[in-house]
Design a protein around this motif. Structure first.
Motif, PDB file in Angstrom:
ATOM      1  N   VAL A   1      -0.242  -4.739   7.546  1.00 34.02           N
ATOM      2  CA  VAL A   1      -1.609  -4.226   7.566  1.00 34.02           C
ATOM      3  C   VAL A   1      -2.516  -5.205   8.297  1.00 34.02           C
TER       4      VAL A   1
ATOM      5  N   TYR B   1      11.015   2.416   1.591  1.00 37.17           N
ATOM      6  CA  TYR B   1      10.068   1.427   1.053  1.00 37.17           C
ATOM      7  C   TYR B   1      10.746   0.410   0.123  1.00 37.17           C
TER       8      TYR B   1
ATOM      9  N   ASN C   1       2.117  -1.360   4.557  1.00 30.94           N
ATOM     10  CA  ASN C   1       1.703   0.023   4.298  1.00 30.94           C
ATOM     11  C   ASN C   1       2.831   0.960   4.722  1.00 30.94           C
TER      12      ASN C   1
ATOM     13  N   VAL D   1       6.954   1.750   8.080  1.00 26.83           N
ATOM     14  CA  VAL D   1       6.387   0.685   7.255  1.00 26.83           C
ATOM     15  C   VAL D   1       5.880  -0.376   8.219  1.00 26.83           C
TER      16      VAL D   1
ATOM     17  N   TYR E   1      -2.599   4.499  -0.370  1.00 25.56           N
ATOM     18  CA  TYR E   1      -3.951   3.988  -0.637  1.00 25.56           C
ATOM     19  C   TYR E   1      -4.817   4.433   0.533  1.00 25.56           C
TER      20      TYR E   1
ATOM     21  N   GLU F   1      10.810   8.190   2.577  1.00 23.04           N
ATOM     22  CA  GLU F   1       9.939   7.103   2.091  1.00 23.04           C
ATOM     23  C   GLU F   1      10.564   6.414   0.882  1.00 23.04           C
TER      24      GLU F   1
ATOM     25  N   HIS G   1       3.456   4.863   6.180  1.00 20.82           N
ATOM     26  CA  HIS G   1       2.728   5.960   6.817  1.00 20.82           C
ATOM     27  C   HIS G   1       3.726   7.052   7.203  1.00 20.82           C
TER      28      HIS G   1
ATOM     29  N   LEU H   1       0.854  -1.191   0.000  1.00 19.17           N
ATOM     30  CA  LEU H   1       0.000   0.000   0.000  1.00 19.17           C
ATOM     31  C   LEU H   1       0.888   1.238   0.000  1.00 19.17           C
ATOM     32  N   ALA H   2       0.651   2.123  -0.970  1.00 21.35           N
ATOM     33  CA  ALA H   2       1.488   3.318  -1.103  1.00 21.35           C
ATOM     34  C   ALA H   2       0.588   4.526  -1.325  1.00 21.35           C
TER      35      ALA H   2
ATOM     36  N   ASP I   1      -3.698   2.046  10.592  1.00 16.39           N
ATOM     37  CA  ASP I   1      -2.273   2.213  10.894  1.00 16.39           C
ATOM     38  C   ASP I   1      -1.867   1.547  12.217  1.00 16.39           C
TER      39      ASP I   1
END
Ligand code: GAR
Length: 203
Positions: free
Chosen positions: A141, A179, A108, A138, A90, A175, A110, A87-88, A146
């Motif tokens: 999920v 990531y 994900n 990171v 999303y 990020e 955040h 998830l980037a 979060d």
């Protein structure tokens, strides 16, 4: 190869960083096989098209329930034998339809040091609060907002005289580095999960 799907709703700067790393051979051999977006007009959709990456784009309003479009997404993921969901940006919560199926295989990013500042506008929240250090997380999920187990974090300082734009820029830079690194660890099979304890095994 190790197959990943990226979910995104916006600009897609993280999508682009992952794509660039992958095409430069720098993602542990991982390949982006699908972009999923809930925003047909989002710049990230155009980026996927330009790059020749398959996209599954949908309108949430066209469905009665979240579970209905998620079932379609699940079918797309399965058809492509996706190993990891990334998830980037999303900006939607997921239901058990996807969360359970990809437990431990969905991450994900955040823009804060969780558990501080979950939810929307984390960068603005951190600035407003007056913290001196924020960062990027990171995490795996789960069904919450979060709340999943932390995989990796990078600290980012707030500097005197920082404007929201300069802070955002520093966060996005962090990020872009974090990531691709984390996705590489997954692709190399180095991530071990024991409850909330996530470790990176050395090779
Ligand atoms: C990123 O900063 C990401 O951390 C954030 O949205 C941005 C997407 O940027 N995600 C969240 O706030 C999730 N709660 P991008 O579309 O350019 O990758």
């Amino acid at each position: 190869p190790y197959r990943i799907a990226v979910f995104a709703s916006g600009q897609g700067s993280n999508f682009q960083a992952l794509l660039d790393a992958s095409r430069a051979g720098g993602l542990g051999g991982a390949e982006i096989v699908l972009l999923v977006s809930d925003k047909p007009q989002a710049p990230v959709v155009e980026r996927a098209r330009t790059a020749g990456v398959d996209a599954f784009v949908f309108q949430p309003k066209a469905y009665a329930r979240r579970e209905d479009y998620e079932a379609e997404i699940a079918a797309e993921l399965e058809e492509r034998q996706v190993d990891l969901v990334v998830l980037a940006g999303y900006m939607r919560l997921l239901t058990a339809v996807l969360v359970d199926r990809y437990a431990g295989r969905m991450i994900n990013i955040h823009p804060s040091l969780l558990p501080a500042f979950p939810g929307k506008d984390a960068i603005g929240q951190a600035r407003e609060y007056g913290v001196k250090v924020t960062g990027v997380t990171v995490h795996l999920v789960d069904g919450g907002m979060d709340t999943g187990a932390v995989v990796a974090q990078t600290a980012v300082p707030l500097l005197p005289g920082d404007r929201i734009e300069s802070l955002e820029e520093r966060i996005h830079q962090a990020e872009k580095e974090l990531y691709p690194q984390v996705v590489t660890w997954f692709a190399e099979g180095r991530i071990a999960v024991e409850g909330r304890k996530v470790t990176v095994k050395s090779v």
